[in-house]
Design a protein around this motif. Structure first.
Motif, PDB file in Angstrom:
ATOM      1  N   HIS A  17       0.876  -1.167   0.000  1.00 43.06           N
ATOM      2  CA  HIS A  17       0.000   0.000   0.000  1.00 43.06           C
ATOM      3  C   HIS A  17       0.912   1.216   0.000  1.00 43.06           C
ATOM      4  CE1 HIS A  17      -3.045   2.903   1.393  1.00 43.06           C
ATOM      5  NE2 HIS A  17      -3.777   2.172   0.575  1.00 43.06           N
ATOM      6  N   LEU A  18       1.077   1.825  -1.161  1.00 40.29           N
ATOM      7  CA  LEU A  18       2.095   2.849  -1.394  1.00 40.29           C
ATOM      8  C   LEU A  18       1.595   4.289  -1.324  1.00 40.29           C
ATOM      9  CD1 LEU A  18       3.902   1.241  -4.488  1.00 40.29           C
ATOM     10  CD2 LEU A  18       4.462   0.993  -2.058  1.00 40.29           C
ATOM     11  N   ASP A  19       0.384   4.499  -0.901  1.00 44.17           N
ATOM     12  CA  ASP A  19      -0.207   5.835  -0.905  1.00 44.17           C
ATOM     13  C   ASP A  19       0.784   6.874  -0.374  1.00 44.17           C
ATOM     14  OD1 ASP A  19      -1.703   8.143  -0.628  1.00 44.17           O
ATOM     15  OD2 ASP A  19      -3.448   7.096   0.165  1.00 44.17           O
ATOM     16  N   PRO A  20       1.241   7.790  -1.239  1.00 46.74           N
ATOM     17  CA  PRO A  20       2.238   8.788  -0.826  1.00 46.74           C
ATOM     18  C   PRO A  20       1.770   9.676   0.324  1.00 46.74           C
ATOM     19  CG  PRO A  20       1.979   8.802  -3.203  1.00 46.74           C
ATOM     20  CD  PRO A  20       0.892   7.923  -2.643  1.00 46.74           C
ATOM     21  N   SER A  21       0.467   9.871   0.485  1.00 49.68           N
ATOM     22  CA  SER A  21      -0.016  10.704   1.593  1.00 49.68           C
ATOM     23  C   SER A  21       0.238  10.034   2.942  1.00 49.68           C
ATOM     24  CB  SER A  21      -1.507  11.028   1.423  1.00 49.68           C
ATOM     25  OG  SER A  21      -2.293   9.855   1.540  1.00 49.68           O
ATOM     26  N   ASP A  22       0.437   8.711   2.936  1.00 53.12           N
ATOM     27  CA  ASP A  22       0.773   7.986   4.164  1.00 53.12           C
ATOM     28  C   ASP A  22       2.269   8.012   4.450  1.00 53.12           C
ATOM     29  OD1 ASP A  22      -1.893   7.284   4.406  1.00 53.12           O
ATOM     30  OD2 ASP A  22      -1.615   5.282   3.558  1.00 53.12           O
ATOM     31  N   ASP A  25       7.516  11.554   4.091  1.00 53.81           N
ATOM     32  CA  ASP A  25       8.963  11.752   4.102  1.00 53.81           C
ATOM     33  C   ASP A  25       9.690  10.991   3.003  1.00 53.81           C
ATOM     34  OD1 ASP A  25       8.340   9.315   5.232  1.00 53.81           O
ATOM     35  OD2 ASP A  25       9.760   9.482   6.884  1.00 53.81           O
ATOM     36  N   LEU A  26       8.992  10.570   1.967  1.00 54.29           N
ATOM     37  CA  LEU A  26       9.599   9.814   0.867  1.00 54.29           C
ATOM     38  C   LEU A  26      10.830  10.494   0.277  1.00 54.29           C
ATOM     39  CD1 LEU A  26       6.459   8.620  -1.140  1.00 54.29           C
ATOM     40  CD2 LEU A  26       8.090   7.166   0.087  1.00 54.29           C
ATOM     41  N   ALA A  27      10.751  11.790   0.079  1.00 53.26           N
ATOM     42  CA  ALA A  27      11.855  12.527  -0.546  1.00 53.26           C
ATOM     43  C   ALA A  27      13.119  12.527   0.307  1.00 53.26           C
ATOM     44  CB  ALA A  27      11.431  13.957  -0.858  1.00 53.26           C
ATOM     45  N   GLU A  28      12.991  12.208   1.589  1.00 56.49           N
ATOM     46  CA  GLU A  28      14.152  12.175   2.475  1.00 56.49           C
ATOM     47  C   GLU A  28      15.032  10.955   2.230  1.00 56.49           C
ATOM     48  OE1 GLU A  28      13.057  12.667   6.580  1.00 56.49           O
ATOM     49  OE2 GLU A  28      11.690  14.305   6.080  1.00 56.49           O
ATOM     50  N   TYR A  29      14.455   9.883   1.701  1.00 55.57           N
ATOM     51  CA  TYR A  29      15.258   8.671   1.509  1.00 55.57           C
ATOM     52  C   TYR A  29      15.198   8.078   0.105  1.00 55.57           C
ATOM     53  CZ  TYR A  29      10.791   6.505   2.902  1.00 55.57           C
ATOM     54  OH  TYR A  29       9.465   6.164   3.011  1.00 55.57           O
ATOM     55  N   LEU A  30      14.408   8.639  -0.772  1.00 57.65           N
ATOM     56  CA  LEU A  30      14.399   8.188  -2.163  1.00 57.65           C
ATOM     57  C   LEU A  30      15.140   9.191  -3.034  1.00 57.65           C
ATOM     58  CD1 LEU A  30      10.703   6.988  -2.719  1.00 57.65           C
ATOM     59  CD2 LEU A  30      12.693   5.601  -2.100  1.00 57.65           C
ATOM     60  N   THR A  31      15.899   8.679  -3.993  1.00 52.98           N
ATOM     61  CA  THR A  31      16.527   9.569  -4.963  1.00 52.98           C
ATOM     62  C   THR A  31      15.421  10.122  -5.864  1.00 52.98           C
ATOM     63  OG1 THR A  31      16.846   7.866  -6.645  1.00 52.98           O
ATOM     64  CG2 THR A  31      18.610   8.113  -4.976  1.00 52.98           C
TER      65      THR A  31
END
Length: 120
Positions: A17-22, A25-31
């Protein structure tokens, strides 16, 4: 003594379940490239387009992206988690994700807790 050891529990799929709103902080650890790839995988209802809802598993498991792999070296690279902290951190991540997707008293949570607890 009871020792908890992280493992992926078949038939769960909460991590799919990849919902970005959940995950604000994705940008902190994904290129930037990984972020683009991640967002391209988000399908209906926030579920990964590669998640088989009937079988409750990943259709591309062997070819899944780095950010889908729960391994000590990857967690060290992505989150700065030392190997000796890996089990505790990964278990906590799974519990949080399972709770968020299925609920704290869900069958999936009970099954996960049963599977990770091992007597040593």
């Amino acid at each position: 003594m009871t020792l908890e050891t992280w493992q992926c529990v078949k038939g769960c799929g909460a991590c799919c379940h990849l919902d970005p709103s959940d995950r604000p902080d994705l940008a902190e650890y994904l290129t930037p490239e990984e972020m683009t790839h991640y967002l391209s995988l988000v399908g209906e209802g926030g579920w990964c387009i590669n998640f088989d809802h009937q079988k409750r598993d990943c259709r591309i498991y062997e070819q899944r992206p780095r950010f889908c792999r729960v391994k000590p070296d990857i967690f060290e690279q992505m989150y700065g988690i030392e190997r000796e902290e890996f089990n505790e951190f990964a278990i906590d991540c799974c519990r949080q994700q399972i709770e968020g997707v299925y609920g704290p008293d869900s069958t999936e949570m009970h099954h996960y807790n049963q599977e990770i607890i091992k007597d040593s």
